[in-house]
Design an enzyme around this catalytic site. Structure first.
Site, PDB file in Angstrom:
ATOM      1  N   ARG A   1      -7.337  24.986 -11.293  1.00 38.10           N
ATOM      2  CA  ARG A   1      -8.373  25.662 -12.076  1.00 38.10           C
ATOM      3  C   ARG A   1      -8.427  25.030 -13.461  1.00 38.10           C
ATOM      4  O   ARG A   1      -7.557  25.252 -14.290  1.00 38.10           O
ATOM      5  CB  ARG A   1      -8.058  27.162 -12.161  1.00 38.10           C
ATOM      6  CG  ARG A   1      -8.893  27.897 -13.186  1.00 38.10           C
ATOM      7  CD  ARG A   1      -8.818  29.399 -13.034  1.00 38.10           C
ATOM      8  NE  ARG A   1      -7.481  29.965 -13.066  1.00 38.10           N
ATOM      9  CZ  ARG A   1      -6.782  30.213 -14.177  1.00 38.10           C
ATOM     10  NH1 ARG A   1      -7.262  29.903 -15.354  1.00 38.10           N
ATOM     11  NH2 ARG A   1      -5.592  30.781 -14.086  1.00 38.10           N
TER      12      ARG A   1
ATOM     13  N   HIS B   1      -9.316  31.769 -15.968  1.00 33.65           N
ATOM     14  CA  HIS B   1      -9.424  32.572 -14.750  1.00 33.65           C
ATOM     15  C   HIS B   1     -10.803  33.228 -14.689  1.00 33.65           C
ATOM     16  O   HIS B   1     -11.496  33.166 -13.678  1.00 33.65           O
ATOM     17  CB  HIS B   1      -8.333  33.634 -14.729  1.00 33.65           C
ATOM     18  CG  HIS B   1      -8.427  34.587 -13.588  1.00 33.65           C
ATOM     19  ND1 HIS B   1      -8.182  34.217 -12.284  1.00 33.65           N
ATOM     20  CD2 HIS B   1      -8.772  35.895 -13.541  1.00 33.65           C
ATOM     21  CE1 HIS B   1      -8.359  35.248 -11.494  1.00 33.65           C
ATOM     22  NE2 HIS B   1      -8.727  36.285 -12.227  1.00 33.65           N
TER      23      HIS B   1
ATOM     24  N   TYR C   1      -0.932  30.305 -21.831  1.00 36.61           N
ATOM     25  CA  TYR C   1       0.107  30.188 -20.812  1.00 36.61           C
ATOM     26  C   TYR C   1       0.159  28.825 -20.125  1.00 36.61           C
ATOM     27  O   TYR C   1       1.017  28.605 -19.281  1.00 36.61           O
ATOM     28  CB  TYR C   1      -0.063  31.297 -19.758  1.00 36.61           C
ATOM     29  CG  TYR C   1      -1.423  31.347 -19.093  1.00 36.61           C
ATOM     30  CD1 TYR C   1      -1.735  30.506 -18.034  1.00 36.61           C
ATOM     31  CD2 TYR C   1      -2.397  32.243 -19.518  1.00 36.61           C
ATOM     32  CE1 TYR C   1      -2.982  30.550 -17.409  1.00 36.61           C
ATOM     33  CE2 TYR C   1      -3.647  32.303 -18.909  1.00 36.61           C
ATOM     34  CZ  TYR C   1      -3.930  31.460 -17.853  1.00 36.61           C
ATOM     35  OH  TYR C   1      -5.160  31.497 -17.253  1.00 36.61           O
TER      36      TYR C   1
END
Length: 386
Positions: A277, A281, A290
């Site tokens: 990805r 998200h 993160y």
């Protein structure tokens, strides 16, 4: 030394072993099916082969480019306040277009909320995907028209729907297949485990297509599983295969093979598309909190669109005019999507209370009356201000 002191002395060693096992690293070089390298070189695989014409290769490239352009426009629209939320597929175009183009018209698709490329392959108008994210409908297309189910927000539940539908297909004696899409995070859901169990026991003609994009929101895959995801299928009694999710040719070949296996009555298959990805998200997420920048940079070098373009140019299967025309087409698509979203009519506010109860409900009736009075107060205020 007493029995108690001996037991106490042993406890740290046992805990250390458990900790060590829990942190056992996975292989950084997964074995996967690949037919087109990140450098744009064609390679062969002993179990999966594919022979496409230049026209078919250009069509796959066009699919990926236009899907990415639509996705970018939707992201921009959300940033401008035109959409409430958007789940980008950036970086996953090959997994979706490759698997989507492997489907027959009579196959049925159960997506999550990120399968914009599969929707494109099924002929769903891109603008119809945006109504739900704008909050003007519950899904802007008829699932029976394109055999493409409405987007599913509840994580993993669509795998159960797909399994049940596939069991029905088998009982009807049809030779069509069903495919269910889900992410690596959803693979930890109980619904997915149950769908694996039922599909295996009933030999359902279903393909479970897991897009492992490495991150379930902010949780990396290695914190969810002790084995590669495709190997989980072994415990349920059906095959699993890991494919390079950034290789559109491999995704097409592997999915086509799994679908044909299902149609022959040989049961389910788990396909793990190992991809990444590239963005957040959803647009409510900040991946910089993160993920490391160098991780994304490494995957950018494996970009699915870039590698196919490199191959097309290297083999002289597409000229500059093709790419120029495609760029113009993508801009036209972006403009059409932008105009269509802004023209979407707002839903009738009172529709919120419809279709909940067939025979009515006293509490809902009370809430409807209160909301109607609240709405009317705006009209009264506007009248007073004249």
């Amino acid at each position: 030394m007493t029995v108690e002191s001996t037991a106490a002395a042993r406890k740290p060693r046992r805990a250390s072993k458990r900790t060590s096992a829990a942190k056992k690293p996975q292989s950084s070089e997964p074995q996967l099916v690949q037919l087109l390298t990140p450098e744009g070189e064609r390679v062969e695989h002993p179990d999966y082969s594919i022979d496409l014409s230049a026209e078919e290769l250009r069509a796959l490239f066009r699919d990926m480019v236009l899907t990415r352009r639509f996705d970018a426009e939707a992201t921009a629209l959300q940033r401008q306040g035109e959409l409430g939320l958007w789940a980008s597929l950036l970086g996953q175009e090959a997994a979706q277009i490759g698997s989507g183009r492997a489907l027959r018209d009579d196959d049925y698709v159960f997506p999550t909320y990120r399968e914009h490329g599969v929707a494109w392959c099924r002929g769903v108008d891109p603008t119809n995907l945006l109504g739900m994210f704008r909050g003007v409908n519950h899904g802007g297309w008829d699932p029976t028209t394109n055999n493409f189910h409405l987007y599913t927000i509840v994580i993993g539940s669509q795998t159960l729907h797909a399994t049940g539908y596939a069991m029905g297909v088998a009982k009807d004696g049809a030779d069509s297949a069903v495919i269910a899409y889900f992410g690596d995070g959803a693979s930890s859901q109980g619904d997915v485990a149950e769908s694996f169990t039922f599909s295996a026991v009933y030999n359902a003609p279903v393909v479970f297509f897991c897009q492992n994009n490495q991150w379930a929101i902010s949780e990396p895959t290695e914190r969810q599983t002790r084995v590669p995801l495709y190997q989980r299928a072994q415990g349920y009694g059906f095959p699993g295969v890991r494919v390079d999710g950034n290789d559109v040719l491999a995704c097409l070949a592997v999915t086509r093979s799994a679908l044909e296996r299902a149609r022959r009555g040989e049961g389910p298959t788990l396909v793990e598309a190992f991809t990444y990805r590239m963005g957040a998200h959803t647009t409510s997420d900040d991946p910089t909190k993160y993920r490391a920048d160098d991780e994304r940079a490494a995957w950018e070098a494996k970009d699915p669109i870039l590698r196919l373009r490199t191959y097309l140019e290297k083999e002289k299967l597409a000229d500059e005019a093709f790419f120029t025309e495609l760029e113009a087409e993508s801009e036209t698509l972006g403009k059409r999507v932008r105009e269509a979203v802004r023209a979407m009519p707002d839903p009738e506010p009172m529709a919120l209370f419809e279709h909940g109860y067939a025979d009515g409900n006293s509490l809902v009736d009370e809430e409807r009356a209160q909301f109607a009075a609240y709405q009317a107060s705006f009209a009264d205020s506007a009248e007073e201000g004249k």
